[in-house]
Design a protein around this motif. Structure first.
Motif, PDB file in Angstrom:
ATOM      1  N   PHE A   1       6.257 -14.053   7.005  1.00 35.84           N
ATOM      2  CA  PHE A   1       5.884 -13.443   5.728  1.00 35.84           C
ATOM      3  C   PHE A   1       5.066 -12.167   5.947  1.00 35.84           C
ATOM      4  CE2 PHE A   1       2.944 -13.379   1.964  1.00 35.84           C
ATOM      5  CZ  PHE A   1       3.896 -13.035   1.027  1.00 35.84           C
ATOM      6  N   PHE A   2       4.566 -11.980   7.166  1.00 31.52           N
ATOM      7  CA  PHE A   2       3.851 -10.753   7.494  1.00 31.52           C
ATOM      8  C   PHE A   2       4.730  -9.522   7.239  1.00 31.52           C
ATOM      9  CE2 PHE A   2       0.722 -12.664  10.824  1.00 31.52           C
ATOM     10  CZ  PHE A   2       0.055 -13.303   9.799  1.00 31.52           C
ATOM     11  N   GLY A   3       6.060  -9.715   7.247  1.00 28.37           N
ATOM     12  CA  GLY A   3       6.959  -8.598   6.987  1.00 28.37           C
ATOM     13  C   GLY A   3       6.699  -7.984   5.626  1.00 28.37           C
ATOM     14  N   LEU A   4       6.547  -8.830   4.584  1.00 28.09           N
ATOM     15  CA  LEU A   4       6.265  -8.325   3.243  1.00 28.09           C
ATOM     16  C   LEU A   4       4.894  -7.673   3.188  1.00 28.09           C
ATOM     17  CD1 LEU A   4       7.092  -9.997  -0.118  1.00 28.09           C
ATOM     18  CD2 LEU A   4       4.801  -9.114   0.256  1.00 28.09           C
ATOM     19  N   LEU A   5       3.900  -8.329   3.782  1.00 31.75           N
ATOM     20  CA  LEU A   5       2.535  -7.809   3.738  1.00 31.75           C
ATOM     21  C   LEU A   5       2.403  -6.509   4.518  1.00 31.75           C
ATOM     22  CD1 LEU A   5       0.568 -11.162   4.229  1.00 31.75           C
ATOM     23  CD2 LEU A   5       1.093  -9.978   2.090  1.00 31.75           C
ATOM     24  N   SER A   6       3.051  -6.436   5.676  1.00 34.31           N
ATOM     25  CA  SER A   6       2.944  -5.242   6.509  1.00 34.31           C
ATOM     26  C   SER A   6       3.556  -4.028   5.824  1.00 34.31           C
ATOM     27  CB  SER A   6       3.613  -5.480   7.868  1.00 34.31           C
ATOM     28  OG  SER A   6       3.395  -4.398   8.741  1.00 34.31           O
ATOM     29  N   VAL A   7       4.683  -4.220   5.134  1.00 35.22           N
ATOM     30  CA  VAL A   7       5.286  -3.120   4.381  1.00 35.22           C
ATOM     31  C   VAL A   7       4.338  -2.665   3.278  1.00 35.22           C
ATOM     32  CG1 VAL A   7       7.159  -2.496   2.815  1.00 35.22           C
ATOM     33  CG2 VAL A   7       7.659  -3.757   4.894  1.00 35.22           C
ATOM     34  N   GLY A   8       3.582  -3.610   2.709  1.00 33.46           N
ATOM     35  CA  GLY A   8       2.632  -3.263   1.661  1.00 33.46           C
ATOM     36  C   GLY A   8       1.542  -2.321   2.114  1.00 33.46           C
ATOM     37  N   PHE A   9       1.287  -2.264   3.423  1.00 34.48           N
ATOM     38  CA  PHE A   9       0.250  -1.374   3.958  1.00 34.48           C
ATOM     39  C   PHE A   9       0.741   0.058   4.148  1.00 34.48           C
ATOM     40  CE2 PHE A   9      -1.342  -5.402   6.279  1.00 34.48           C
ATOM     41  CZ  PHE A   9      -2.000  -5.830   5.122  1.00 34.48           C
ATOM     42  N   THR A  10       2.019   0.297   3.954  1.00 31.49           N
ATOM     43  CA  THR A  10       2.563   1.640   4.167  1.00 31.49           C
ATOM     44  C   THR A  10       2.210   2.555   2.995  1.00 31.49           C
ATOM     45  OG1 THR A  10       4.666   1.008   3.137  1.00 31.49           O
ATOM     46  CG2 THR A  10       4.495   0.802   5.543  1.00 31.49           C
ATOM     47  N   THR A  11       2.363   3.848   3.210  1.00 37.89           N
ATOM     48  CA  THR A  11       2.167   4.833   2.151  1.00 37.89           C
ATOM     49  C   THR A  11       3.523   5.349   1.682  1.00 37.89           C
ATOM     50  OG1 THR A  11       2.051   6.704   3.694  1.00 37.89           O
ATOM     51  CG2 THR A  11      -0.013   5.543   3.207  1.00 37.89           C
TER      52      THR A  11
END
Length: 443
Positions: free
Chosen positions: A100-110
């Protein structure tokens, strides 16, 4: 330090995508690094609200893992489980939270990072197509190119032969993966991208782009046929159907007159490939199962499903618990073998690791509430996708998420790490795009 964390997060996220098509361990490693670099960056600048994307899709996704935790604690405390249960649960379904880190990690992008992420996604598509083509013509699994880098092979692992066409041998295509089902699961995410991306080039009229997109579509269809994963093909068909409805009749990206032209070309391309295959033993073996010819794995699924139903009946609310599926299904199979001795052999030799159906597996392990949450995720995603205003070149990557929920009726793709990593990253990209649109509208 702030700039280092930001760049390290983006680099690892970009590296995660193409590495999905190379090695599950490599992609998981990059994904975990990406998440922790991104988390550290967010905490350093004090963006606490950015850690969990504020969108219904991400919230219901978190609720699914929240239910995972509740079921695990109930079985840990009240299930008379020994200290080894925590380890078996973690090695089983509980570790899926890290994917699920995949969804969260994308959320950190600009916003500026997203074009780079989509380019990395395109590179994954190219990697799958070209390794799929090569894999369809070689008897030795291409994954050995990766495994031989860190361990010595004691034996050759061959791919399954399909026969030959004009003395050219064909094999089930699995790319760099270990199973054709995993490879098919990854391929189906790109079905709308391959089909409607090509149709868009026809409208634009650039001959060079038409040639490139047409060649990629042809190779994609060929690899999909050589792959033989019917569950993924069904998911891809559903993906193209819903994408067509949305793009032609709701968003009106294509004129209705073009629907006939585009559909005729696509069906003509498929017919041409099938026609060439139909005049050879290998081709008949490839296309036969698509038109109802039974495969040896068909009956196996019924035995797996039959063994899973009693688990759901006996534990409808909290399931048997993560890490317990293999142990509990073994009890059911012994009981069924004693009741039906003529079927004992089939209960013994059929696969045990999962239920070959995402919904049956979730119900068996985490109870029916998990299935309802998972279905709710699919329904909410479909609703938001059909009202999304994201750009065409972006949204065509997301329709494969719809097919994912359909493919899961015949295979446990939600338990397949390589496929699930891509699922959460695509879901994260969709949520990120929706949040950016909402912020722009509010501004």
């Amino acid at each position: 330090m702030k700039e280092f964390l930001k760049k390290a997060h983006l680099f690892c996220l970009l590296a995660t995508l193409p590495s999905i098509g190379i090695s599950v361990s490599l992609s998981q490693g990059f994904l975990v690094l990406s998440f922790f670099f991104g988390l550290a960056d967010q905490l350093k600048v004090g963006n606490w609200k950015e850690i969990l994307p504020n969108h219904p899709v991400s919230k219901i996704s978190i609720s699914l893992f929240f239910w995972y935790g509740i079921v695990f604690l109930i079985h840990l405390v009240f299930g008379n489980s020994g200290p080894e249960y925590t380890k078996s649960a973690w090695n089983g379904e509980l570790k899926d939270f890290f994917l699920f880190f995949g969804l969260l990690s994308v959320g950190f992008t600009t916003k500026e990072d997203l074009p780079k992420v989509y380019r990395a996604l395109f590179w994954l598509f190219l990697l799958l197509v070209f390794t799929g083509v090569v894999g369809g013509f070689t008897p030795v699994r291409l994954s050995r190119l990766i495994t031989d880098l860190y361990k010595t092979s004691t034996s050759y692992r061959f791919t399954h032969p399909l026969g030959s066409i004009s003395s050219i041998p064909l094999y089930i295509s699995i790319g760099l993966m270990n199973t054709h089902l995993t490879f098919g699961g990854l391929l189906q995410f790109f079905s709308a991208f391959a089909v409607f991306g090509f149709l868009r080039t026809l409208i634009q009229g650039d001959k060079k782009k038409i040639l490139i997109a047409g060649l990629l579509l042809f190779l994609y269809c060929l690899v999909f046929l050589l792959n033989q994963a019917r569950s993924s093909m069904i998911g891809a068909g559903v993906t193209i159907f819903f994408a067509g409805i949305h793009l032609f009749f709701i968003r009106k990206e294509f004129s209705k007159s073009f629907l006939i032209k585009g559909a005729s070309f696509f069906l003509g391309l498929l017919f041409l490939i099938v026609l060439v295959l139909a005049f050879s033993p290998a081709g008949k073996k490839i296309i036969g199962p698509l038109f109802g010819k039974e495969k040896h794995t068909d009956s196996g699924r019924t035995f797996i499903w039959d063994s899973s139903f009693p688990l759901i009946q006996e534990h409808p609310i909290i399931g048997v618990g993560p890490g317990n599926y293999n142990k509990e299904i073994e009890k059911v199979r012994i009981a069924h073998s004693e009741k039906y001795p003529e079927l004992a052999y089939f209960y013994e030799v059929t696969q045990r690791g999962h239920a070959h159906n995402d919904y049956f597996h979730l119900a068996s392990v985490f109870g029916l509430p998990a299935v309802l949450i998972y279905l709710g995720l699919g329904a909410i995603l479909l609703g938001y996708l059909f009202q999304s205003r994201q750009d065409f070149q972006v949204i065509i990557f997301f329709y494969g998420l719809i097919g994912f929920f359909v493919s899961g009726l015949f295979q446990c793709y939600f338990q397949d790490d390589e496929v699930v990593i891509l699922f959460w990253i695509l879901l994260g990209l969709f949520v990120k795009g929706e949040i950016l649109l909402s912020k722009r509208d509010n501004a």
